[in-house]
Design an enzyme around this catalytic site. Sequence first.
Site, PDB file in Angstrom:
ATOM      1  N   GLU A  42      -1.305  26.066  -2.706  1.00 31.99           N
ATOM      2  CA  GLU A  42      -1.226  24.603  -2.800  1.00 31.99           C
ATOM      3  C   GLU A  42      -1.364  23.994  -1.388  1.00 31.99           C
ATOM      4  O   GLU A  42      -0.896  24.579  -0.403  1.00 31.99           O
ATOM      5  CB  GLU A  42       0.163  24.270  -3.375  1.00 31.99           C
ATOM      6  CG  GLU A  42       0.490  22.817  -3.582  1.00 31.99           C
ATOM      7  CD  GLU A  42       1.928  22.649  -4.136  1.00 31.99           C
ATOM      8  OE1 GLU A  42       2.725  23.619  -4.124  1.00 31.99           O
ATOM      9  OE2 GLU A  42       2.238  21.530  -4.588  1.00 31.99           O
ATOM     10  N   LYS A 111      -1.950  17.683  -9.894  1.00 30.56           N
ATOM     11  CA  LYS A 111      -0.649  18.247 -10.293  1.00 30.56           C
ATOM     12  C   LYS A 111       0.129  17.287 -11.192  1.00 30.56           C
ATOM     13  O   LYS A 111       0.373  16.130 -10.820  1.00 30.56           O
ATOM     14  CB  LYS A 111       0.147  18.578  -9.030  1.00 30.56           C
ATOM     15  CG  LYS A 111       1.468  19.289  -9.255  1.00 30.56           C
ATOM     16  CD  LYS A 111       2.093  19.653  -7.893  1.00 30.56           C
ATOM     17  CE  LYS A 111       3.376  20.435  -8.042  1.00 30.56           C
ATOM     18  NZ  LYS A 111       3.931  20.801  -6.722  1.00 30.56           N
ATOM     19  N   CYS A 146       1.960  25.056  -8.806  1.00 29.92           N
ATOM     20  CA  CYS A 146       3.349  25.275  -8.389  1.00 29.92           C
ATOM     21  C   CYS A 146       4.359  24.836  -9.449  1.00 29.92           C
ATOM     22  O   CYS A 146       4.433  25.439 -10.504  1.00 29.92           O
ATOM     23  CB  CYS A 146       3.574  24.604  -7.032  1.00 29.92           C
ATOM     24  SG  CYS A 146       4.926  25.380  -6.107  1.00 29.92           S
TER      25      CYS A 146
HETATM   26  C1  ACM Z   1       6.373  23.015  -5.463  1.00 27.48           C
HETATM   27  O1  ACM Z   1       5.976  22.497  -6.502  1.00 27.48           O
HETATM   28  N1  ACM Z   1       5.644  22.959  -4.355  1.00 27.48           N
HETATM   29  C2  ACM Z   1       7.639  23.747  -5.418  1.00 27.48           C
END
Ligand code: ACM
Length: 276
Positions: A42, A111, A146
């Site tokens: 990420e 995301k 993530c």
């Molecule tokens: C995250 O979503 N970077 C823990």
Amino acid sequence: MTKKATISIVQFTPKWLDKPANYAAIEQLLAGVESDVIVLPELCATGYSFLDKSEVVAQADSAEAFAAFLLPIAMRKKAVIVAGFAEKNGENVYNAALIALPDNRFEVYRKTHLFYKEKLCFQEGNSGFKVVTHPFFDLKIGIMVCYDWRFPESARTLALAGADLIVCPSNLVTTVWEIGMKARALENSVFVAVANRCGTETRTLEDGSLQNLSFTGQSALYDTMGAEILKANAENNCVLTAEIEVEKSRNKAFNAFNNIFADRRPAFYQLGNKPD
Ligand code: ACM
């Protein structure tokens, strides 16, 4: 004979706000890699520790700009490359993943579930979960980023849309995710590839205190039963590669009576609404 796809997970420590250095590190790490799918962490071009939206705006790139870096590598390697980046789109910034396809196309996943101070920095993702088909290989790849792991709905949505492999560019700061990622693989009978970063980022906060974020590495590839195929250590930059038998994700039955997709009872699942 069952066709095998080769998957590489890339773990490294991005240099905070140093895109040229991070692009060079990525190119160096990928130099010898020959895989069908390559997964990077990420926010791998900038680092993670943004404190507010104005900081992200100053560093974010359009998807086209990040694709201009990643697509030539994807085409050269005939690989699908998935990498997290800070995306600028008009006035908005997203914690996004670019999916660079080796036929010179790209997709963007934004995301869905923002973690911690990401809520001060990024818009909530609005792309929806995406599954892409490898143009040169019979393989469907689903993307989450993530903290999306913590919502079984993320992986379920991708699996129901046909993903054989779920890739998860990550900047994880705990190790509890390992339980969740294994479960996501098992409960959906899919492969899961987690590319986490390592290293520590230190920022000085407004009150003069230090914020240290240490990332936990241990990037991993899990099979359709949740068993570990690959696992990196916690500290070091590395590229780990393994083959997966894609066919194994296609049969959701585990005995003569049970099929984890056919056995679902959606009429009894109340998943649509947030609690009051
Ligand atoms: C995250 O979503 N970077 C823990």
